[in-house]
Design an enzyme around this catalytic site. Structure first.
Site, PDB file in Angstrom:
ATOM      1  N   CYS A  53       2.689 -13.898  -3.944  1.00  0.00           N
ATOM      2  CA  CYS A  53       3.013 -13.402  -5.281  1.00  0.00           C
ATOM      3  C   CYS A  53       3.968 -14.726  -6.010  1.00  0.00           C
ATOM      4  CB  CYS A  53       4.202 -12.422  -4.809  1.00  0.00           C
ATOM      5  SG  CYS A  53       5.121 -11.749  -6.316  1.00  0.00           S
ATOM      6  N   CYS A  57      11.398 -15.303  -5.287  1.00  0.00           N
ATOM      7  CA  CYS A  57      12.581 -14.559  -4.590  1.00  0.00           C
ATOM      8  C   CYS A  57      12.794 -15.356  -3.296  1.00  0.00           C
ATOM      9  CB  CYS A  57      12.277 -13.106  -4.229  1.00  0.00           C
ATOM     10  SG  CYS A  57      11.527 -12.238  -5.690  1.00  0.00           S
ATOM     11  N   CYS A  60      12.042 -14.062   0.363  1.00  0.00           N
ATOM     12  CA  CYS A  60      10.724 -13.314   0.484  1.00  0.00           C
ATOM     13  C   CYS A  60       9.708 -14.058   1.111  1.00  0.00           C
ATOM     14  CB  CYS A  60      10.124 -12.676  -0.712  1.00  0.00           C
ATOM     15  SG  CYS A  60       8.859 -11.500  -0.614  1.00  0.00           S
ATOM     16  N   CYS A  97       5.631   4.881   1.065  1.00  0.00           N
ATOM     17  CA  CYS A  97       5.915   4.195   0.225  1.00  0.00           C
ATOM     18  C   CYS A  97       4.845   2.658   0.229  1.00  0.00           C
ATOM     19  CB  CYS A  97       7.303   3.459   0.341  1.00  0.00           C
ATOM     20  SG  CYS A  97       8.462   4.701   0.697  1.00  0.00           S
ATOM     21  N   CYS A 129       6.027   7.005  -3.164  1.00  0.00           N
ATOM     22  CA  CYS A 129       6.589   5.999  -3.851  1.00  0.00           C
ATOM     23  C   CYS A 129       5.983   4.466  -3.815  1.00  0.00           C
ATOM     24  CB  CYS A 129       8.075   5.689  -2.803  1.00  0.00           C
ATOM     25  SG  CYS A 129       9.021   4.413  -3.634  1.00  0.00           S
ATOM     26  N   CYS A 189      14.307   4.532  -7.163  1.00  0.00           N
ATOM     27  CA  CYS A 189      14.600   3.881  -5.930  1.00  0.00           C
ATOM     28  C   CYS A 189      15.172   2.375  -6.114  1.00  0.00           C
ATOM     29  CB  CYS A 189      13.482   4.121  -4.859  1.00  0.00           C
ATOM     30  SG  CYS A 189      13.898   3.284  -3.297  1.00  0.00           S
ATOM     31  N   ARG A 261      19.577   4.940   1.665  1.00  0.00           N
ATOM     32  CA  ARG A 261      18.251   4.585   2.586  1.00  0.00           C
ATOM     33  C   ARG A 261      18.608   3.122   3.381  1.00  0.00           C
ATOM     34  NH1 ARG A 261      13.733   6.890   1.834  1.00  0.00           N
ATOM     35  NH2 ARG A 261      14.531   7.793   0.027  1.00  0.00           N
TER      36      ARG A 261
HETATM   37  N1  SAM Z   1       6.980  -7.078  -5.526  1.00  0.00           N
HETATM   38  C1  SAM Z   1       7.753  -5.846  -5.800  1.00  0.00           C
HETATM   39  C2  SAM Z   1       9.229  -6.173  -6.322  1.00  0.00           C
HETATM   40  O1  SAM Z   1       9.926  -7.332  -5.666  1.00  0.00           O
HETATM   41  O2  SAM Z   1       9.862  -5.380  -6.484  1.00  0.00           O
HETATM   42  C3  SAM Z   1       7.895  -4.991  -4.458  1.00  0.00           C
HETATM   43  C4  SAM Z   1       7.631  -5.721  -3.210  1.00  0.00           C
HETATM   44  S1  SAM Z   1       9.329  -6.431  -2.499  1.00  0.00           S
HETATM   45  C5  SAM Z   1       8.965  -7.001  -1.098  1.00  0.00           C
HETATM   46  C6  SAM Z   1      10.817  -5.011  -2.294  1.00  0.00           C
HETATM   47  C7  SAM Z   1      11.814  -5.351  -1.907  1.00  0.00           C
HETATM   48  O3  SAM Z   1      11.924  -5.575  -0.537  1.00  0.00           O
HETATM   49  C8  SAM Z   1      12.663  -6.504  -2.691  1.00  0.00           C
HETATM   50  O4  SAM Z   1      13.036  -5.933  -3.731  1.00  0.00           O
HETATM   51  C9  SAM Z   1      13.787  -6.550  -1.596  1.00  0.00           C
HETATM   52  O5  SAM Z   1      14.890  -5.949  -1.924  1.00  0.00           O
HETATM   53  C10 SAM Z   1      13.176  -6.249  -0.129  1.00  0.00           C
HETATM   54  N2  SAM Z   1      12.982  -7.550   0.657  1.00  0.00           N
HETATM   55  C11 SAM Z   1      12.019  -8.290   0.605  1.00  0.00           C
HETATM   56  N3  SAM Z   1      12.051  -9.111   1.477  1.00  0.00           N
HETATM   57  C12 SAM Z   1      13.291  -9.182   2.221  1.00  0.00           C
HETATM   58  C13 SAM Z   1      13.869  -9.653   3.285  1.00  0.00           C
HETATM   59  N4  SAM Z   1      13.274 -10.768   3.866  1.00  0.00           N
HETATM   60  N5  SAM Z   1      14.843  -8.971   3.858  1.00  0.00           N
HETATM   61  C14 SAM Z   1      15.399  -7.880   3.205  1.00  0.00           C
HETATM   62  N6  SAM Z   1      14.896  -7.290   2.021  1.00  0.00           N
HETATM   63  C15 SAM Z   1      13.643  -7.843   1.539  1.00  0.00           C
HETATM   64 FE1  SF4 Z   2       7.194 -10.906  -5.258  1.00  0.00          FE
HETATM   65 FE2  SF4 Z   2       8.472 -10.862  -2.817  1.00  0.00          FE
HETATM   66 FE3  SF4 Z   2       9.741 -11.264  -5.132  1.00  0.00          FE
HETATM   67 FE4  SF4 Z   2       8.499  -8.855  -4.643  1.00  0.00          FE
HETATM   68  S1  SF4 Z   2      10.092  -9.594  -3.602  1.00  0.00           S
HETATM   69  S2  SF4 Z   2       8.350  -9.766  -6.677  1.00  0.00           S
HETATM   70  S3  SF4 Z   2       6.578  -9.538  -3.487  1.00  0.00           S
HETATM   71  S4  SF4 Z   2       8.479 -12.429  -4.108  1.00  0.00           S
END
Ligand code: SAM
Ligand code: SF4
Ligand code: DTB
Length: 324
Positions: A53, A57, A60, A97, A129, A189, A261
């Site tokens: 991606c 973030c 992530c 989901c 979802c 959500c 949740r």
């Molecule tokens: N890319 C999309 C987005 O960011 O909306 C969907 C996937 S993203 C992995 C979904 C959510 O997972 C993120 O918004 C974040 O809140 C949560 N998330 C991701 N990595 C995480 C982590 N290491 N610990 C806790 N929550 C996490």
């Molecule tokens: Fe991409 Fe992870 Fe950010 Fe979702 S949370 S936009 S998967 S980098």
């Protein structure tokens, strides 16, 4: 659900700072007035497209800007996803989901396939979802037509702290997608992550923004940071567990009808703390040994915990509609 009461930031701050057990007591009362407190919604997550991606973030595992040990995977085939959904249904999940590591949806064959997946899951009688990043109005409308129940799109933290966590998009980008989702008639959500290094004021600000979304989110995921090796947050101090409970209780009071949740982070949280979170109004969990890319408690452990507490998995909403 429309906003019944406009909460000011001062109201939310005052609520957040109340003595913890007072807060839990009130949250438990609100919970019991709006939900069956014996029931827990069981949900299953599947990563349908993993890694690569382009967003940055800081938490992530799937960002190209981070250095997490992760196998990238292209978009799964519809039949394989539906086979997983069927398994999830058989093991008691009522919501399925699907997450894709996309910054935003691009029109084309991949999106067509995701719409087929949504239709397939919805036709099985499960809530469907997806979380796919940013969406246009037309894309949100197509997902609604395919039968989508909810779109997961988190605000993650406060507007003030956001740029310390993510620099490739803005808070307003997130709010714009949530607007498109609402106009398409899909439930949102929408929640956040705790333990990013944010302050108490940031947590209050996030909860304030969430409860003033119109309509309020149907589901509020409370993620506890899962520190992932190779990300800038790998060495973050774990958040005090009572702050986690406090946020759950405040979310329940501010958003009485929502599903609260418990999402990422449960693996390292004791069963006693989870029981207190259920008391404070949390009423949905993800089951199964994996979230998207990180581990989660085993299904058997979750069912055992519900049994010990005298709780039971919630029936699917489609069955409820049929019974009504
Ligand atoms: N890319 C999309 C987005 O960011 O909306 C969907 C996937 S993203 C992995 C979904 C959510 O997972 C993120 O918004 C974040 O809140 C949560 N998330 C991701 N990595 C995480 C982590 N290491 N610990 C806790 N929550 C996490
Ligand atoms: Fe991409 Fe992870 Fe950010 Fe979702 S949370 S936009 S998967 S980098
Ligand atoms: C949400 O708020 N939490 C879930 C779901 N929405 C998609 C995802 C949690 C992901 C945790 C990190 C991982 O497993 O990669």
């Amino acid at each position: 659900m429309s906003v019944e009461k406009k909460w000011t930031i001062e109201d939310v701050g005052a609520l957040y700072k109340r003595p913890l057990l007072d807060l839990v007591y009130e949250a438990a009362s609100v919970h019991r007035a709006h939900h069956n407190a014996e029931e827990m919604q069981m949900c299953t997550l599947l990563s349908i497209k993993t890694g690569g991606c382009t967003e940055d973030c800081g938490y992530c595992s799937q960002s190209v800007h981070n250095d997490a040990p992760l196998e990238k995977e292209i978009l799964m085939k519809t039949d394989d996803v539906l086979a997983q959904a069927r398994k999830a249904k058989e093991s008691g999940s009522t919501r399925f989901c699907m997450g894709a590591a996309w910054p935003k949806v691009l029109d084309g064959r991949a999106f067509d396939r995701v719409c087929d997946m949504v239709k397939g899951v919805s036709d099985m009688g499960m809530e469907a979802c997806v979380t796919l990043g940013m969406l246009t109005q037309e894309q949100a409308n197509r997902l609604a037509e395919a039968g989508l129940t909810a779109y997961n799109h988190n605000l993650d933290t406060s507007e003030e702290f956001y740029s310390k966590v993510i620099s490739t998009r803005t808070y307003q980008d997130r709010l714009d997608t949530l607007g498109n989702v609402a106009r398409a008639g899909i439930s949102a959500c929408c929640g956040g992550i705790l333990g990013l290094g944010e302050s108490e004021d940031d947590r209050i600000s996030l909860l304030h923004t969430l409860c003033n979304l119109d309509p309020q989110p149907e589901s509020v995921p409370i993620n506890m940071l899962v520190p992932v090796e190779g990300t800038p947050m790998a060495k973050n101090e774990p958040l005090d567990i009572f702050e986690w409970i406090r946020c759950i209780a405040v979310a329940r009071i501010l958003m009485p009808k929502a599903m609260v949740r418990l999402s990422a982070g449960r693996l390292t949280i004791s069963k006693e703390a989870q029981a207190l979170a259920f008391m404070a109004g949390a009423n949905a969990i993800f089951t199964g040994e994996k979230l998207l890319t990180t581990p989660n408690p085993e299904k058997d452990a979750d069912y055992a915990l519900l049994g010990e507490l005298g709780m039971k998995p919630r029936a699917p909403f489609k069955d409820e509609q049929e019974a009504a």
